[in-house]
Design a protein around this motif. Sequence first.
Motif, mmCIF file in Angstrom:
data_model
loop_
_atom_site.group_PDB
_atom_site.id
_atom_site.type_symbol
_atom_site.label_atom_id
_atom_site.label_comp_id
_atom_site.label_asym_id
_atom_site.label_seq_id
_atom_site.Cartn_x
_atom_site.Cartn_y
_atom_site.Cartn_z
ATOM 1 N N ARG A 1 1.276 -17.705 -25.960
ATOM 2 C CA ARG A 1 1.266 -16.396 -26.271
ATOM 3 C C ARG A 1 1.688 -15.450 -25.160
ATOM 4 N NH1 ARG A 1 -3.983 -12.868 -28.516
ATOM 5 N NH2 ARG A 1 -2.706 -10.982 -28.959
ATOM 6 N N ILE A 2 1.203 -15.916 -23.756
ATOM 7 C CA ILE A 2 1.764 -15.177 -22.737
ATOM 8 C C ILE A 2 3.237 -15.214 -22.571
ATOM 9 C CG2 ILE A 2 1.391 -15.132 -20.263
ATOM 10 C CD1 ILE A 2 -1.404 -16.132 -20.456
ATOM 11 N N ARG A 3 3.619 -16.400 -22.752
ATOM 12 C CA ARG A 3 5.177 -16.875 -22.604
ATOM 13 C C ARG A 3 5.804 -15.837 -23.424
ATOM 14 N NH1 ARG A 3 4.803 -21.998 -22.175
ATOM 15 N NH2 ARG A 3 5.028 -22.255 -24.385
ATOM 16 N N ARG A 4 5.716 -15.735 -24.561
ATOM 17 C CA ARG A 4 6.265 -14.918 -25.755
ATOM 18 C C ARG A 4 6.126 -13.311 -25.233
ATOM 19 N NH1 ARG A 4 3.442 -18.089 -29.308
ATOM 20 N NH2 ARG A 4 1.828 -16.364 -29.803
ATOM 21 N N ARG A 5 5.046 -12.933 -24.880
ATOM 22 C CA ARG A 5 4.771 -11.454 -24.388
ATOM 23 C C ARG A 5 5.430 -11.087 -23.130
ATOM 24 N NH1 ARG A 5 4.439 -7.020 -26.810
ATOM 25 N NH2 ARG A 5 3.201 -5.443 -25.601
ATOM 26 N N LYS A 6 5.674 -12.203 -22.330
ATOM 27 C CA LYS A 6 6.343 -12.105 -20.994
ATOM 28 C C LYS A 6 7.800 -11.807 -21.050
ATOM 29 C CE LYS A 6 3.261 -14.040 -17.683
ATOM 30 N NZ LYS A 6 3.049 -15.194 -16.655
ATOM 31 N N ARG A 7 8.260 -12.781 -22.160
ATOM 32 C CA ARG A 7 9.649 -12.612 -22.769
ATOM 33 C C ARG A 7 10.198 -11.262 -23.268
ATOM 34 N NH1 ARG A 7 9.813 -16.505 -26.650
ATOM 35 N NH2 ARG A 7 9.510 -17.969 -25.072
ATOM 36 N N PHE A 8 9.220 -10.806 -23.991
ATOM 37 C CA PHE A 8 9.687 -9.328 -24.693
ATOM 38 C C PHE A 8 9.645 -8.120 -23.285
ATOM 39 C CE2 PHE A 8 7.621 -5.159 -25.643
ATOM 40 C CZ PHE A 8 8.619 -4.825 -26.529
ATOM 41 N N LEU A 9 8.612 -8.304 -22.480
ATOM 42 C CA LEU A 9 8.417 -7.496 -21.540
ATOM 43 C C LEU A 9 9.347 -7.368 -20.265
ATOM 44 C CD1 LEU A 9 4.657 -7.646 -21.224
ATOM 45 C CD2 LEU A 9 6.058 -5.619 -22.151
ATOM 46 N N LYS A 10 9.740 -8.724 -19.937
ATOM 47 C CA LYS A 10 10.572 -8.921 -18.771
ATOM 48 C C LYS A 10 11.774 -7.779 -18.341
ATOM 49 C CE LYS A 10 11.862 -12.928 -15.888
ATOM 50 N NZ LYS A 10 12.003 -14.434 -15.721
ATOM 51 N N PRO A 11 12.782 -7.745 -19.471
ATOM 52 C CA PRO A 11 13.732 -6.539 -19.223
ATOM 53 C C PRO A 11 13.145 -5.446 -18.766
ATOM 54 C CG PRO A 11 13.961 -7.924 -21.411
ATOM 55 C CD PRO A 11 12.585 -8.335 -21.021
ATOM 56 N N PHE A 12 12.106 -4.888 -19.309
ATOM 57 C CA PHE A 12 11.647 -3.644 -18.854
ATOM 58 C C PHE A 12 10.902 -3.663 -17.546
ATOM 59 C CE2 PHE A 12 10.155 -3.707 -23.364
ATOM 60 C CZ PHE A 12 11.341 -3.213 -23.767
ATOM 61 N N TRP A 13 10.362 -4.978 -16.910
ATOM 62 C CA TRP A 13 9.955 -5.024 -15.406
ATOM 63 C C TRP A 13 11.300 -5.169 -14.771
ATOM 64 C CZ3 TRP A 13 6.647 -9.767 -16.840
ATOM 65 C CH2 TRP A 13 5.570 -9.497 -17.519
ATOM 66 N N LYS A 14 12.485 -5.839 -14.840
ATOM 67 C CA LYS A 14 13.321 -5.920 -14.216
ATOM 68 C C LYS A 14 13.996 -4.548 -13.791
ATOM 69 C CE LYS A 14 14.875 -10.681 -14.996
ATOM 70 N NZ LYS A 14 16.111 -11.499 -14.940
ATOM 71 N N GLU A 15 14.229 -3.780 -14.977
ATOM 72 C CA GLU A 15 14.787 -2.525 -14.847
ATOM 73 C C GLU A 15 13.996 -1.495 -13.854
ATOM 74 O OE1 GLU A 15 17.938 -0.065 -15.567
ATOM 75 O OE2 GLU A 15 17.476 -2.104 -16.221
ATOM 76 N N LEU A 16 12.704 -1.525 -13.814
ATOM 77 C CA LEU A 16 11.966 -0.814 -13.107
ATOM 78 C C LEU A 16 11.656 -1.271 -11.701
ATOM 79 C CD1 LEU A 16 8.745 -0.498 -15.461
ATOM 80 C CD2 LEU A 16 10.137 1.594 -14.849
ATOM 81 N N ALA B 1 0.693 -1.268 -0.001
ATOM 82 C CA ALA B 1 0.027 0.035 0.020
ATOM 83 C C ALA B 1 0.859 1.315 0.066
ATOM 84 C CB ALA B 1 -1.088 0.063 1.247
ATOM 85 N N ASN B 2 2.043 1.208 0.365
ATOM 86 C CA ASN B 2 2.947 2.478 0.515
ATOM 87 C C ASN B 2 3.895 2.513 -0.845
ATOM 88 O OD1 ASN B 2 4.664 0.077 1.100
ATOM 89 N ND2 ASN B 2 5.814 1.128 2.703
ATOM 90 N N SER B 3 3.549 1.836 -1.832
ATOM 91 C CA SER B 3 4.358 1.886 -3.020
ATOM 92 C C SER B 3 3.566 2.469 -4.409
ATOM 93 C CB SER B 3 5.246 0.511 -3.182
ATOM 94 O OG SER B 3 6.041 0.435 -2.352
ATOM 95 N N PRO B 4 4.189 2.817 -5.405
ATOM 96 C CA PRO B 4 3.421 3.185 -6.377
ATOM 97 C C PRO B 4 2.929 1.849 -7.104
ATOM 98 C CG PRO B 4 5.725 3.867 -6.814
ATOM 99 C CD PRO B 4 5.503 3.488 -5.247
ATOM 100 N N ILE B 5 1.917 2.078 -7.932
ATOM 101 C CA ILE B 5 1.548 0.758 -8.895
ATOM 102 C C ILE B 5 1.273 1.246 -10.057
ATOM 103 C CG2 ILE B 5 -0.542 -0.756 -9.046
ATOM 104 C CD1 ILE B 5 -1.249 -0.373 -6.092
ATOM 105 N N ASP C 1 10.494 0.610 -5.948
ATOM 106 C CA ASP C 1 9.732 -0.284 -5.219
ATOM 107 C C ASP C 1 8.374 -0.332 -5.907
ATOM 108 O OD1 ASP C 1 9.046 -2.341 -3.349
ATOM 109 O OD2 ASP C 1 8.495 -0.742 -1.813
ATOM 110 N N VAL C 2 8.448 -0.620 -6.933
ATOM 111 C CA VAL C 2 7.046 -0.240 -7.792
ATOM 112 C C VAL C 2 6.357 -1.818 -8.208
ATOM 113 C CG1 VAL C 2 7.857 -0.508 -10.012
ATOM 114 C CG2 VAL C 2 5.746 0.695 -9.725
ATOM 115 N N THR C 3 4.921 -1.702 -8.009
ATOM 116 C CA THR C 3 4.167 -3.176 -8.278
ATOM 117 C C THR C 3 3.891 -3.002 -9.555
ATOM 118 O OG1 THR C 3 3.374 -3.210 -6.129
ATOM 119 C CG2 THR C 3 2.051 -4.263 -7.733
ATOM 120 N N ILE C 4 3.871 -3.890 -10.789
ATOM 121 C CA ILE C 4 3.453 -3.807 -11.884
ATOM 122 C C ILE C 4 2.454 -4.964 -12.296
ATOM 123 C CG2 ILE C 4 4.319 -4.179 -14.497
ATOM 124 C CD1 ILE C 4 7.112 -3.326 -13.424
ATOM 125 N N ILE C 5 1.337 -4.760 -12.599
ATOM 126 C CA ILE C 5 0.293 -5.587 -12.985
ATOM 127 C C ILE C 5 -0.261 -5.372 -14.194
ATOM 128 C CG2 ILE C 5 -2.052 -6.488 -12.113
ATOM 129 C CD1 ILE C 5 -1.337 -5.840 -9.467
#
Length: 228
Positions: free
Chosen positions: A122-137, A94-98, A142-146
């Motif tokens: 399809r989800i696996r392919r999409r996550k493979r593309f997005l994962k580097p951005f998530w890791k960097e953020l 609750a104390n971190s940006p989302i 301390d951000v929650t990504i959904i």
Amino acid sequence: MKYLILISIFIGLQTNLLAQKVNRNKDIFIDAEGKSISQQKFREQWRNSARWDSINSNNIRVNTLNKNLFQGFNSDPGTIVAELSKITGKSIKANSPILLVFKFKGDLCTSSHPDEKWSKSRIRRRKRFLKPFWKELEKDSDVTIIYLFEKGIDLANDRDDPEEKFYIDQENFFRNNIFIQPTLCNSFAAIKPNGQILVRNGESRIDFFAKFLMDENWSQFFPENQKN
């Protein structure tokens, strides 16, 4: 076995024929005032507008602009956290940006007809593309990504995966209260712990959008309380 193969071929042919019925040369272009405009003017105005496309009863694609590229408003942060916890089955800080990304049912972002079946592959392919951005953020803050998908989309996610980020908005809470404007190629929301919410209606990349959380950018939309 032969019958199953024939059925698959028949379904594939039907899908291809359906897609061919949409003649993109007959596209209709509507501005944010509801007036018909040329494709060139549409593209010029799109830079500062949101967009939603649909297929009308004559199988013609209608491209429509909306004024609200960005929307800023306030909400009860406790309710947001509680709803996300319910959807994900996880404890949300609750104390971190989302950061939320929302996929609308009926989105024509990549096809002449909405593809609303998200298989495991399809989800696996999409996550493979997005994962580097998530890791960097997540490394830098301390951000929650959904990622939320509108109710009615078939999503083969893995709720038992502790790193899962893809979920269905089962009760349409976020569709009805935050992502109220259907938008081509997803919408994004940044939520501060104080309940301030910034929505970007339209295509972006999550790491680009995350920069709006910085005080100097956030204050453009919430000047009265830029430090929260």
